[in-house]
Design a protein around this motif. Structure first.
Motif, PDB file in Angstrom:
ATOM      1  N   LYS A  91       0.489  -1.109  -0.078  1.00 12.01           N
ATOM      2  CA  LYS A  91      -0.267  -0.238  -0.323  1.00 12.01           C
ATOM      3  C   LYS A  91       1.213   0.951   0.147  1.00 12.01           C
ATOM      4  O   LYS A  91       0.339   2.323  -0.267  1.00 12.01           O
ATOM      5  CB  LYS A  91      -0.754  -0.066   1.124  1.00 12.01           C
ATOM      6  N   ALA A  92       2.543   1.502   0.164  1.00 11.56           N
ATOM      7  CA  ALA A  92       2.391   2.401   0.237  1.00 11.56           C
ATOM      8  C   ALA A  92       4.145   2.411  -1.275  1.00 11.56           C
ATOM      9  O   ALA A  92       4.082   1.643  -1.903  1.00 11.56           O
ATOM     10  CB  ALA A  92       4.313   2.109   1.392  1.00 11.56           C
ATOM     11  N   LEU A  93       3.826   3.762  -1.793  1.00 14.19           N
ATOM     12  CA  LEU A  93       4.370   3.871  -2.985  1.00 14.19           C
ATOM     13  C   LEU A  93       5.070   5.732  -2.419  1.00 14.19           C
ATOM     14  O   LEU A  93       4.932   6.200  -1.934  1.00 14.19           O
ATOM     15  CB  LEU A  93       2.585   5.030  -3.184  1.00 14.19           C
ATOM     16  N   TYR A  94       6.315   5.330  -3.476  1.00 14.66           N
ATOM     17  CA  TYR A  94       7.183   5.605  -2.942  1.00 14.66           C
ATOM     18  C   TYR A  94       7.423   7.020  -4.361  1.00 14.66           C
ATOM     19  O   TYR A  94       7.686   6.162  -5.177  1.00 14.66           O
ATOM     20  CB  TYR A  94       8.856   5.647  -2.835  1.00 14.66           C
ATOM     21  N   TYR A  95       6.819   8.210  -4.924  1.00 18.09           N
ATOM     22  CA  TYR A  95       7.337   8.788  -5.323  1.00 18.09           C
ATOM     23  C   TYR A  95       8.124   9.540  -5.291  1.00 18.09           C
ATOM     24  O   TYR A  95       8.090  11.312  -5.160  1.00 18.09           O
ATOM     25  CB  TYR A  95       6.190   9.761  -5.089  1.00 18.09           C
ATOM     26  N   LEU A  96       9.607   9.710  -5.718  1.00 17.25           N
ATOM     27  CA  LEU A  96      10.945  10.524  -5.660  1.00 17.25           C
ATOM     28  C   LEU A  96      11.224  11.603  -6.713  1.00 17.25           C
ATOM     29  O   LEU A  96      12.542  11.458  -7.792  1.00 17.25           O
ATOM     30  CB  LEU A  96      11.810   9.563  -5.158  1.00 17.25           C
ATOM     31  N   ALA A  97      10.703  12.517  -6.638  1.00 16.09           N
ATOM     32  CA  ALA A  97      10.392  13.670  -7.135  1.00 16.09           C
ATOM     33  C   ALA A  97      11.798  14.710  -7.341  1.00 16.09           C
ATOM     34  O   ALA A  97      11.898  15.837  -7.781  1.00 16.09           O
ATOM     35  CB  ALA A  97       8.912  14.441  -7.641  1.00 16.09           C
ATOM     36  N   ALA A  98      12.053  14.551  -5.889  1.00 16.76           N
ATOM     37  CA  ALA A  98      12.939  15.727  -5.435  1.00 16.76           C
ATOM     38  C   ALA A  98      14.363  15.830  -6.533  1.00 16.76           C
ATOM     39  O   ALA A  98      14.749  14.818  -6.895  1.00 16.76           O
ATOM     40  CB  ALA A  98      13.550  15.404  -3.814  1.00 16.76           C
ATOM     41  N   ALA A  99      14.799  17.013  -6.502  1.00 18.36           N
ATOM     42  CA  ALA A  99      16.746  16.724  -7.298  1.00 18.36           C
ATOM     43  C   ALA A  99      17.903  16.670  -6.790  1.00 18.36           C
ATOM     44  O   ALA A  99      18.288  17.392  -5.647  1.00 18.36           O
ATOM     45  CB  ALA A  99      16.145  18.729  -8.106  1.00 18.36           C
ATOM     46  N   VAL A 100      18.218  15.925  -6.554  1.00 16.43           N
ATOM     47  CA  VAL A 100      19.291  15.403  -5.274  1.00 16.43           C
ATOM     48  C   VAL A 100      20.268  15.316  -6.252  1.00 16.43           C
ATOM     49  O   VAL A 100      20.825  15.148  -7.227  1.00 16.43           O
ATOM     50  CB  VAL A 100      19.029  13.951  -4.706  1.00 16.43           C
ATOM     51  N   SER A 101      20.536  15.960  -5.028  1.00 17.81           N
ATOM     52  CA  SER A 101      22.605  15.985  -5.760  1.00 17.81           C
ATOM     53  C   SER A 101      23.119  14.819  -5.724  1.00 17.81           C
ATOM     54  O   SER A 101      23.050  14.076  -5.288  1.00 17.81           O
ATOM     55  CB  SER A 101      22.835  17.165  -4.662  1.00 17.81           C
ATOM     56  N   ASP A 102      24.347  14.711  -6.520  1.00 18.83           N
ATOM     57  CA  ASP A 102      25.167  13.242  -7.313  1.00 18.83           C
ATOM     58  C   ASP A 102      26.108  13.806  -6.691  1.00 18.83           C
ATOM     59  O   ASP A 102      26.634  12.566  -5.915  1.00 18.83           O
ATOM     60  CB  ASP A 102      24.831  13.875  -8.902  1.00 18.83           C
ATOM     61  N   PHE A 103      26.178  14.931  -5.924  1.00 14.05           N
ATOM     62  CA  PHE A 103      28.244  15.331  -5.314  1.00 14.05           C
ATOM     63  C   PHE A 103      27.857  16.248  -3.960  1.00 14.05           C
ATOM     64  O   PHE A 103      27.056  16.215  -3.180  1.00 14.05           O
ATOM     65  CB  PHE A 103      28.249  16.217  -6.311  1.00 14.05           C
TER      66      PHE A 103
END
Lengths: 340, 340
Positions: free
Chosen positions: B183-195
């Protein structure tokens, strides 16, 4: 982290870096607005506010930024308006603005104090929405000044994102304001990057992370206070800010800036004490010994307890900063241009 | 700009980088809220939104940032709420939020549509403040959903600033949500630094500009999708985003991510077309030839003209993205955990 020097003069900077596409249009609007202020005999202050970015890619995904929500600038602009100044508020896009700053979407969301009123008639008109009673007094105070400023047309808002936008805009707006001579005040509260990546060195696309670490080499942003004093403005009163985290550096660095650029005041502030303590550093023209400049330092302090968000009657140090500056500016205007 | 590799595994990252001071308190609040959603039988989505920062100094003056106003995340959260999901909205401090996003202080300032009503009695009560008639219908729609969501307690907001805050928070929240299983959905829309800059390499004070250029060497942020799939979550439906500026890279990079991390969907978007065009990339479990994974790509497009701000009835692509994901999630829930 400091490597060999690369230096751009202001002149070589503007000769090699492209102006923002909106510059021409912005300047036209500024010219027109300045004429109205001149006609009305108003003093005008340019307030710069918020941090500048340094894009690392032409199609920007990543950028270097300077910490600043724009609180100092937005708050100061409000007090300048209350003091009767016309204000050009040149701020980082989406940083805090005068008046709306009181209603941050995070800490004081305005949707929380609106209520839909139950319809009390049978017509199908849209129900009224009004501000809850407990928020009325507060909001009324802000709204009254806001509406008065809108009606008088004394607040002119411009925005920038990159340090390049900022530099081009600052030069153009300063030149426009030079017609005001001593009636112009420049209040440079923006947190401007010391470093940038020249257009010629930018990668076109998003830098790929691959398997390596990222290494960025940046050049120094030219020191623009010198040309601002000597070329872009005429007899204006120029106030710059210096933010440090090491208190030992604050006053020495403020003095060096005044010596080097020849403007009127540096307001020094420490990152962790800036809400309740600043120092005005200025040259003392009456006391020079052996050609050495002497400096005056005036600390302006308020009780830190009064600055805590959430207390009933918050005190803002910007109120005192602006009161002090208006006094200094009045004295500056009183001196005839030729006597300095 | 890429130099020799430095790699942190997720494990070594969390072993060497300190957790944010607010983590423990945040997690307690999440636990309590999740229990309520479980009791209510609701589906829960974690929406991450906005960019992460990489501070260059311990006393932060400068930082690296990722371009993101938080539009995708804030808009999506609203549509998830409308679809009946309970939402953990984990966003960059001061980035856009569901509902209030419609009233940007820059482009649609709410002070402009409030008016102080003339008192029509002689009592000295504070005059009422209300929304101007022409804004009522619009605002009523937003406000009605906002109040309903507040009353139901289905929106839980968390904030981060640095990439370090983000990583610690993401791990902790994912672990909390694992009790929801499918029932959990993960919607990873953040713009995360690669460094990032490991704590151990940070300078304590503001980097002085002196006379040199600035050179920064950053390490790679560990790839957290792998431990997220394998360790932090249990049978959750995981959607990641890939933003590129070079359209050629979009699909190949989405496929590599799916192969490498084993999650469900990558939504690919091009920086300049993201408001009207995205691609869902997923593995196709029924068609494998010689052990090679086959992929499905579904483009979702809307008329760009409908996304222009200022038109009467704006269309948001997030409405379609969420409709599509809700379908996929429903199918995912229908499969018993042991059959995959």
């Amino acid at each position: 982290m400091i490597t060999e020097p690369t230096s751009f003069s202001a002149e070589s900077y503007f000769a090699t870096q492209p102006p923002p596409p909106t510059l021409e249009h912005d300047v036209e609007r500024v010219t027109e607005w300045v004429q109205k202020q001149v006609a009305a005999g108003r003093r005008v202050v340019l307030v710069t506010s918020g941090g500048t970015t340094v894009p690392l890619e032409l199609n920007v995904v990543r950028f270097l930024d300077n910490f600043s929500a724009g609180t100092r600038g937005a708050t100061s602009a409000e007090y300048f308006l209350k003091a009767g100044y016309a204000v050009i508020f040149m701020h980082r896009q989406f940083s805090l603005q005068p008046f709306s700053r009181h209603y941050s979407h995070s800490t004081n969301p305005f949707l929380d104090f609106l209520e839909i009123e139950p319809s009390n008639d049978s017509s199908d008109s849209t129900p009224r929405i009004s501000v809850t009673p407990e928020k009325r007094a507060d909001l009324r105070e802000v709204l009254t000044v806001y509406k008065a400023v809108q009606a008088a047309g004394t607040l002119f808002t411009l925005s920038f994102v990159t340090v390049n936008d900022y530099l081009w805009l600052l030069r153009a707006v300063s030149q426009e304001l030079s017609v005001l001579r001593r009636k112009a005040l420049y209040y440079l509260a923006a947190a401007v990057s010391d470093f940038f990546l020249p257009r010629q060195k930018l990668s076109v696309h998003k830098i790929q992370s691959g398997k390596g670490s990222l290494s960025i080499e940046m050049d120094q942003v030219p020191k623009i206070l010198k040309p601002m004093v000597d070329e872009w403005t005429r007899d204006g009163y120029i106030v710059s800010f210096k933010l440090e985290t090491d208190p030992e550096l604050l006053i020495p660095k403020a003095r060096i800036a005044l010596e080097r650029y020849g403007h009127q005041v540096v307001i020094g502030n420490d990152l962790h004490r800036r809400k309740f303590e600043v120092v005005f550093v200025s040259r003392n023209p009456d006391h020079q010994t052996n050609g050495d400049t002497e400096f005056t330092e005036n600390w302006l302090k308020i009780d830190p307890a009064l600055t805590h968000p959430g207390i009933e009657q918050i005190k803002e140090i910007e109120e005192d900063i602006i009161r002090e500056l208006v006094k200094k500016h009045t004295a500056w205007i009183a001196v005839s241009p030729t006597s300095t």
